[in-house]
Design a protein around this motif. Structure first.
Motif, PDB file in Angstrom:
ATOM      1  N   ILE A 403      25.231  18.530  60.736  1.00  0.00           N
ATOM      2  CA  ILE A 403      25.613  17.350  59.958  1.00  0.00           C
ATOM      3  C   ILE A 403      27.046  17.466  59.444  1.00  0.00           C
ATOM      4  N   THR A 404      27.426  18.656  59.008  1.00  0.00           N
ATOM      5  CA  THR A 404      28.814  18.860  58.558  1.00  0.00           C
ATOM      6  C   THR A 404      29.781  18.629  59.712  1.00  0.00           C
ATOM      7  N   PHE A 405      29.455  19.185  60.862  1.00  0.00           N
ATOM      8  CA  PHE A 405      30.303  19.029  62.049  1.00  0.00           C
ATOM      9  C   PHE A 405      30.428  17.555  62.428  1.00  0.00           C
ATOM     10  N   MET A 406      29.303  16.850  62.374  1.00  0.00           N
ATOM     11  CA  MET A 406      29.235  15.463  62.842  1.00  0.00           C
ATOM     12  C   MET A 406      29.934  14.479  61.915  1.00  0.00           C
ATOM     13  N   THR A 407      29.889  14.740  60.614  1.00  0.00           N
ATOM     14  CA  THR A 407      30.357  13.738  59.640  1.00  0.00           C
ATOM     15  C   THR A 407      31.719  14.054  59.036  1.00  0.00           C
ATOM     16  N   GLY A 408      32.391  15.051  59.549  1.00  0.00           N
ATOM     17  CA  GLY A 408      33.738  15.345  59.085  1.00  0.00           C
ATOM     18  C   GLY A 408      34.748  14.370  59.671  1.00  0.00           C
ATOM     19  N   PRO A 409      36.005  14.487  59.277  1.00  0.00           N
ATOM     20  CA  PRO A 409      37.013  13.529  59.745  1.00  0.00           C
ATOM     21  C   PRO A 409      37.282  13.585  61.248  1.00  0.00           C
ATOM     22  N   GLU A 410      37.065  14.775  61.868  1.00  0.00           N
ATOM     23  CA  GLU A 410      37.340  14.846  63.308  1.00  0.00           C
ATOM     24  C   GLU A 410      36.280  14.122  64.133  1.00  0.00           C
ATOM     25  N   TRP A 411      35.021  14.556  64.029  1.00  0.00           N
ATOM     26  CA  TRP A 411      34.026  14.013  64.951  1.00  0.00           C
ATOM     27  C   TRP A 411      33.452  12.679  64.507  1.00  0.00           C
ATOM     28  N   SER A 412      33.602  12.322  63.226  1.00  0.00           N
ATOM     29  CA  SER A 412      33.211  10.954  62.875  1.00  0.00           C
ATOM     30  C   SER A 412      34.223   9.967  63.446  1.00  0.00           C
ATOM     31  N   THR A 413      35.395  10.477  63.845  1.00  0.00           N
ATOM     32  CA  THR A 413      36.390   9.640  64.527  1.00  0.00           C
ATOM     33  C   THR A 413      36.227   9.739  66.040  1.00  0.00           C
ATOM     34  N   ARG A 414      36.190  10.970  66.555  1.00  0.00           N
ATOM     35  CA  ARG A 414      36.188  11.147  68.008  1.00  0.00           C
ATOM     36  C   ARG A 414      34.870  10.713  68.648  1.00  0.00           C
ATOM     37  N   TYR A 415      33.758  10.962  67.951  1.00  0.00           N
ATOM     38  CA  TYR A 415      32.460  10.649  68.552  1.00  0.00           C
ATOM     39  C   TYR A 415      32.241   9.146  68.673  1.00  0.00           C
ATOM     40  N   ASN A 416      32.932   8.377  67.868  1.00  0.00           N
ATOM     41  CA  ASN A 416      32.762   6.916  67.866  1.00  0.00           C
ATOM     42  C   ASN A 416      34.005   6.241  68.445  1.00  0.00           C
ATOM     43  N   TRP A 417      34.562   6.882  69.430  1.00  0.00           N
ATOM     44  CA  TRP A 417      35.895   6.557  69.936  1.00  0.00           C
ATOM     45  C   TRP A 417      36.077   5.078  70.268  1.00  0.00           C
ATOM     46  N   SER A 418      35.155   4.527  71.029  1.00  0.00           N
ATOM     47  CA  SER A 418      35.383   3.165  71.529  1.00  0.00           C
ATOM     48  C   SER A 418      34.579   2.107  70.797  1.00  0.00           C
ATOM     49  N   SER A 419      33.645   2.527  69.938  1.00  0.00           N
ATOM     50  CA  SER A 419      32.694   1.526  69.459  1.00  0.00           C
ATOM     51  C   SER A 419      32.650   1.331  67.955  1.00  0.00           C
ATOM     52  N   SER A 420      33.252   2.203  67.172  1.00  0.00           N
ATOM     53  CA  SER A 420      33.011   2.103  65.747  1.00  0.00           C
ATOM     54  C   SER A 420      34.195   2.663  64.955  1.00  0.00           C
ATOM     55  N   ASN A 421      33.992   2.870  63.672  1.00  0.00           N
ATOM     56  CA  ASN A 421      35.014   3.444  62.801  1.00  0.00           C
ATOM     57  C   ASN A 421      34.475   4.727  62.184  1.00  0.00           C
ATOM     58  N   PRO A 422      35.359   5.667  61.834  1.00  0.00           N
ATOM     59  CA  PRO A 422      34.858   6.927  61.273  1.00  0.00           C
ATOM     60  C   PRO A 422      34.108   6.718  59.968  1.00  0.00           C
ATOM     61  N   GLY A 427      38.950  10.278  58.279  1.00  0.00           N
ATOM     62  CA  GLY A 427      39.157  10.136  59.714  1.00  0.00           C
ATOM     63  C   GLY A 427      40.254   9.139  60.058  1.00  0.00           C
ATOM     64  N   PHE A 428      40.455   8.132  59.194  1.00  0.00           N
ATOM     65  CA  PHE A 428      41.499   7.141  59.466  1.00  0.00           C
ATOM     66  C   PHE A 428      42.895   7.756  59.412  1.00  0.00           C
ATOM     67  N   ARG A 429      43.031   8.945  58.812  1.00  0.00           N
ATOM     68  CA  ARG A 429      44.352   9.577  58.713  1.00  0.00           C
ATOM     69  C   ARG A 429      44.630  10.547  59.856  1.00  0.00           C
ATOM     70  N   THR A 430      43.662  10.797  60.691  1.00  0.00           N
ATOM     71  CA  THR A 430      43.828  11.837  61.701  1.00  0.00           C
ATOM     72  C   THR A 430      44.666  11.367  62.897  1.00  0.00           C
ATOM     73  N   SER A 431      45.125  12.344  63.662  1.00  0.00           N
ATOM     74  CA  SER A 431      45.864  12.033  64.891  1.00  0.00           C
ATOM     75  C   SER A 431      44.956  11.361  65.910  1.00  0.00           C
ATOM     76  N   TRP A 432      43.642  11.680  65.844  1.00  0.00           N
ATOM     77  CA  TRP A 432      42.714  11.032  66.775  1.00  0.00           C
ATOM     78  C   TRP A 432      42.638   9.537  66.498  1.00  0.00           C
ATOM     79  N   MET A 433      42.686   9.145  65.217  1.00  0.00           N
ATOM     80  CA  MET A 433      42.659   7.714  64.887  1.00  0.00           C
ATOM     81  C   MET A 433      43.923   7.036  65.411  1.00  0.00           C
ATOM     82  N   LYS A 434      45.044   7.720  65.280  1.00  0.00           N
ATOM     83  CA  LYS A 434      46.294   7.138  65.798  1.00  0.00           C
ATOM     84  C   LYS A 434      46.208   6.946  67.312  1.00  0.00           C
TER      85      LYS A 434
END
Length: 502
Positions: A403-422, A427-434
């Motif tokens: 749960i920690t891995f899944m809900t942190g800023p990295e994977w809450s952004t990367r895992y929902n890449w095309s369909s949702s928001n972190p 997560g909105f501040r990460t390089s992945w969001m950019k």
């Protein structure tokens, strides 16, 4: 069933079949484990009062994240454990990008926690809820499940979930959207962590608009305009105007009808009000009836929507849209990726048509009504089930690691890449969001709908109301089994009976 609180679960107040593999003692000995609630990040660096597409772009790429280090503060990376996990994952209808992201997520988790084995089941949206209900009743639930935002409160109210709040996994409450936290709160306690939060947008085919004599670059501003545009498209082109869906027991139906309903001041209960009580039934009010009338006008009076709308989900709208036979619909940013995927697989004349549809695909804000502009505040939450309903022994540390891995800023952004928001606002501040903003066309449009997001009523009966009663109301009106007035009143009666426990 007695409630098991965080202290019971995480601090040694062991109940029958509770934690057998907790690594707390070992971690304390190693100096790596700290009391719960002391790992909150202490602010997100985001000013939600400034929220806008431009603001989202301005903060993207300003944060670097070390996910492994954040996870290690909660559960040591050398922890050995076992986990069972259910979720609604990619399906055959999902774009290839979703399948690739899912594989990357599991590879990354295995690298971070190589000694945690996971038995996971990817279940379809329309199958998972009933299977989970049955499993929990039979004490065969998974340890952890990622559920659509609507579902968790039912299991929490039944005492089938363990209490769980952001501080229990090393994050701060201020790292998650207030509306999302509301969806995991029951009887004043938290029972889950938001993984992603999404709002949809309005999609149209600019070429069909042009054929129908409409401005190809301007979407309908109001729901009344949607009805008028749908009728004009049908009359001028012979194609269906709006992708109405009304299938019972399918999440697509309330996600598309409720924005229309809220826009006119309707609702299931008073969930659209600023401070909802969830005790007052709105479904029979004038606003709901006005919204229902719009659907009736398109389906019965104008016949400007697919005749199969009574059994359609959004999936059934995708084929006619990519074939250039449907003018408008509501969906996620992933719809664009899906259409590109479909166009790339098309051949011959079909490919030419599909390529043209992708080129003419446009996203805009969901239309407003006389009361408000509204969209469903959707997404998913991850939950840890109660030890007494889990199949086997609940491995709390393995659950917290995932749960920690899944809900942190990295994977809450990367895992929902095309369909949702972190789900994690950092997560909105990460390089992945950019990177996402640069790659995914129209992502900023759907993100900009978040302030208009309204959660479904956070009560155990919400699933029954949204998946059954709301679609039944639509079916009764659209098949003319009942009048608009009677269909709405019947739904109100059924909701009140449900709330009264009859």
């Amino acid at each position: 069933m007695a409630r098991v609180g965080r202290r019971d679960l995480f601090s040694g107040g062991i109940t029958r079949r509770t934690v057998l593999k907790s690594s707390a003692a070992a971690a304390l000995a190693a100096g790596a484990y700290r009391p719960l609630g002391t790992w909150a990040q202490g602010g997100t660096g985001i000013d939600l009062s400034q929220w806008s597409p431009d603001y989202v772009r301005s903060i993207a790429g300003t944060l670097e994240v070390d996910t492994a280090a954040e996870c290690a503060r909660v559960v040591p990376l050398d922890y050995t454990g076992r986990l069972t996990y259910w979720w609604v994952g990619p399906t055959e209808a999902s774009p290839q990008l979703d399948h690739e992201t899912d594989a990357q997520f599991w590879e990354a988790f295995s690298r971070t926690y190589p000694n945690i084995t996971i038995e996971r089941q990817n279940l379809g949206y329309n199958d998972m809820l009933n299977k989970l209900r049955t499993a929990a009743l039979g004490n065969a639930a998974p340890m952890v499940a990622r559920l659509p935002i609507l579902w968790g409160v039912e299991f929490a109210a039944k005492g089938q979930l363990s209490e769980l709040k952001p501080e229990d996994i090393g994050y701060g409450t201020d790292e998650y959207w207030p509306g999302a936290l509301k969806s995991v709160t029951w009887d004043g306690a938290g029972y889950g962590i938001p993984t992603n939060n999404e709002t949809m947008a309005f999609i149209w085919n600019a070429e069909i608009f042009k054929e129908a004599g409409l401005d190809p670059e301007t979407p309908p501003a109001t729901w009344d305009d949607v009805v008028a545009y749908s009728r004009q498209i049908k009359e001028k082109t012979g194609k269906n105007g709006y992708g109405l869906v009304a299938r019972p027991n399918a999440g697509n139906t309330p996600f598309r009808f409720m924005p229309q309903c809220w826009a006119y001041g309707g609702g299931a209960l008073d969930e659209a009000e600023a401070d909802p009580s969830y005790e007052e039934v709105y479904i029979g009010n004038d606003g709901t009836k006005a919204a229902l009338q719009l659907s009736y006008d398109m389906y019965v009076r104008d016949r400007s929507v697919p005749t199969s709308a009574l059994t359609n989900t959004q999936t059934e709208n995708q084929d006619p849209f990519i074939a250039g036979q449907l003018g408008m619909m509501i969906s996620h940013p992933s719809e664009y990726a899906f259409m590109i995927d479909r166009a790339n697989r098309a051949t011959g004349s079909d490919k030419a048509i599909a390529d043209a549809v992708v080129a003419n695909m446009r996203y805009g804000l969901i239309p407003q009504g006389p009361v408000r502009r509204a969209v469903v505040f959707g997404g998913s939450n991850v939950h840890m089930f109660h030890p007494d309903v889990v199949d086997g022994d609940l491995d709390v540390d393995a659950a917290r690691a995932l749960i920690t891995f899944m809900t942190g800023p990295e994977w809450s952004t990367r895992y929902n890449w095309s369909s949702s928001n972190p789900g994690n606002i950092r997560g909105f501040r990460t390089s992945w969001m950019k990177e996402r903003l640069d790659q995914i066309k129209f992502l900023d449009v759907t993100s900009s709908m978040l302030p208009s997001g309204i959660p479904f009523p956070v009560i155990p009966e919400s699933t029954e109301i949204m998946n059954i009663i709301i679609p039944d109301m639509l079916q009764n009106a659209l098949t003319e089994t009942m009048s608009i007035e009677d269909a709405a009143d019947d739904a109100a009666y059924r909701v009140q009976q449900l709330l009264d426990g009859i």
